[in-house]
Write an enzyme that holds these catalytic residues in place. Structure first.
Site, PDB file in Angstrom:
ATOM      1  N   LYS A  52      -7.801   9.753   1.072  1.00 12.51           N
ATOM      2  CA  LYS A  52      -7.662   9.805  -0.233  1.00 12.51           C
ATOM      3  C   LYS A  52      -8.655  10.981  -0.764  1.00 12.51           C
ATOM      4  O   LYS A  52      -7.907  11.826  -1.505  1.00 12.51           O
ATOM      5  CB  LYS A  52      -8.306   8.473  -0.929  1.00 12.51           C
ATOM      6  CG  LYS A  52      -7.085   7.410  -0.856  1.00 12.51           C
ATOM      7  CD  LYS A  52      -7.700   6.008  -1.399  1.00 12.51           C
ATOM      8  CE  LYS A  52      -6.809   5.013  -0.889  1.00 12.51           C
ATOM      9  NZ  LYS A  52      -7.167   3.628  -1.532  1.00 12.51           N
ATOM     10  N   GLN A  96     -12.713   0.874  -3.660  1.00  9.85           N
ATOM     11  CA  GLN A  96     -11.876   0.277  -2.539  1.00  9.85           C
ATOM     12  C   GLN A  96     -11.978  -1.178  -2.180  1.00  9.85           C
ATOM     13  O   GLN A  96     -13.089  -1.649  -1.980  1.00  9.85           O
ATOM     14  CB  GLN A  96     -12.206   1.289  -1.299  1.00  9.85           C
ATOM     15  CG  GLN A  96     -11.352   0.998  -0.101  1.00  9.85           C
ATOM     16  CD  GLN A  96     -10.163   1.301  -0.198  1.00  9.85           C
ATOM     17  OE1 GLN A  96      -9.635   2.434  -0.880  1.00  9.85           O
ATOM     18  NE2 GLN A  96      -9.009   0.835   0.723  1.00  9.85           N
ATOM     19  N   ASP A 119      -5.428   2.826  -9.686  1.00 10.31           N
ATOM     20  CA  ASP A 119      -4.890   2.001  -8.622  1.00 10.31           C
ATOM     21  C   ASP A 119      -3.831   1.033  -9.234  1.00 10.31           C
ATOM     22  O   ASP A 119      -3.125   0.421  -8.626  1.00 10.31           O
ATOM     23  CB  ASP A 119      -6.059   0.982  -8.366  1.00 10.31           C
ATOM     24  CG  ASP A 119      -6.643   1.403  -7.028  1.00 10.31           C
ATOM     25  OD1 ASP A 119      -5.726   1.940  -6.049  1.00 10.31           O
ATOM     26  OD2 ASP A 119      -7.749   1.373  -6.481  1.00 10.31           O
TER      27      ASP A 119
HETATM   28  N1  GUN Z   1      -7.333  -1.865  -0.312  1.00 10.36           N
HETATM   29  C1  GUN Z   1      -6.173  -1.747   0.096  1.00 10.36           C
HETATM   30  N2  GUN Z   1      -5.292  -0.980  -0.779  1.00 10.36           N
HETATM   31  C2  GUN Z   1      -5.888  -0.631  -1.594  1.00 10.36           C
HETATM   32  C3  GUN Z   1      -5.368   0.310  -2.765  1.00 10.36           C
HETATM   33  O1  GUN Z   1      -4.459   0.665  -3.082  1.00 10.36           O
HETATM   34  N3  GUN Z   1      -6.690   0.468  -3.543  1.00 10.36           N
HETATM   35  C4  GUN Z   1      -7.751   0.048  -3.358  1.00 10.36           C
HETATM   36  N4  GUN Z   1      -8.919   0.276  -4.351  1.00 10.36           N
HETATM   37  N5  GUN Z   1      -8.093  -0.783  -2.423  1.00 10.36           N
HETATM   38  C5  GUN Z   1      -7.219  -0.812  -1.585  1.00 10.36           C
END
Ligand code: GUN
Length: 292
Positions: A52, A96, A119
């Protein structure tokens, strides 16, 4: 059969985002700023967050990574979130998941200002999505919708079968595809581990969204001729013929499915790449104040 090429699409979208950021900077505006918070040492989370952050750099976004040990308390994490909420130079906040067991994820999700929730996990955004209002869509469903749109895949009146009812993929996909408009206007069946005659349900589908997290769960002969196959799975399986001893497969048996379908997303190179790209699209929206 045509591949829905996530690599090509995400490159195109990133080029569009980069051009917009350049334009912003030429007009003296600051670029979008995403802050990622990573707690603990989960190896998969480390890989995702690194990807990311790298993607932000590719399109000219500013990004900040806040890393803390697994023993960070819930109160300390809430304090970090509160500071980011109040910082006018932070557009998007991403904590995350999964978090260490002693931190209640729902408390963190609720604490993030929904206007910075890139998100799309905050109940305000989920509610707004359900009502068809401006909202941050969760990244994987947003990426899939963008794939369908950019390949002009017909959806109106189609029967879509979603396999898997997770909060971040299956459930929102079922809502988005049943909404009015394009892509959407589908008749949706949401299936899961307790569904009876699952193979028969999938055999009726014009559009299959497989998001169950089980390698090659959807068999080739479950795919109706001409169906569209969206494979969300990313599973590592053993493969002695590879130097690494393993390879990635989706939740669909690709070989068999690709003989029957009209479109299919490959794994890797399909939905996965669109997920990070969708997060970038949300971060640009956050910078522009398009979701409130
Ligand atoms: N863990 C797995 N997928 C995601 C996501 O799209 N965002 C976040 N913050 N954590 C995750």
């Amino acid at each position: 059969m045509q591949l829905l090429d996530g690599k090509l699409l995400s490159a195109n979208i990133k080029a569009e985002l980069a051009a917009e950021v350049e334009q912003m900077q030429r007009s003296g505006e600051r670029p979008p700023h995403l802050v990622a918070v990573l707690v603990g040492e989960n190896p998969a989370s480390q890989v995702y967050v690194a990807s990311k952050i790298r993607s932000c750099a590719e399109v000219g976004f500013k990004s900040t990574l806040i890393q803390r040990d697994a023993n960070l308390s819930e109160a300390e994490l809430l304090e970090i979130v509160a500071q980011l909420n109040d910082d006018p130079e932070v557009d998007g906040i991403l904590v995350q998941l999964p978090l260490p067991k002693h931190i209640r994820e729902e408390n963190i999700t609720l604490a993030i200002d929904h206007r910075k929730d890139v998100d799309g996990f905050h109940p305000v955004n989920i509610g707004r999505m359900t009502q068809g209002l401006a909202a941050y869509l969760p990244a994987t469903p947003y990426g899939i919708m963008e794939m369908l749109r950019r390949y002009n895949v017909e959806t109106a009146g189609k029967h879509c079968v979603v396999v898997g009812r997770s909060n971040i993929v299956g459930t929102p996909m079922s809502i988005l595809l049943s909404r009015k408009g394009y892509p959407g206007d589908c008749t949706v069946t949401l299936t899961h581990s307790r569904t009876q005659n699952l193979a028969e349900e999938v055999r009726r589908a014009d559009i299959i969204v497989a998001a169950i997290g089980i390698p090659e769960f959807v068999k080739g002969d479950w795919v109706k001729p001409g169906a569209v196959v969206i494979d969300v799975g990313i599973n590592r399986i053993e493969d002695a013929t590879r130097k690494s001893g393993q390879r990635l497969v989706g939740d669909v048996e690709f070989e068999g499915a690709s003989k029957n379908c009209s479109y299919i997303t490959p794994v890797p190179g399909g939905v996965g790449l669109m997920t990070v790209t969708a997060l970038l699209m949300n971060t640009l929206k956050a910078r522009k104040g398009e979701v409130y």
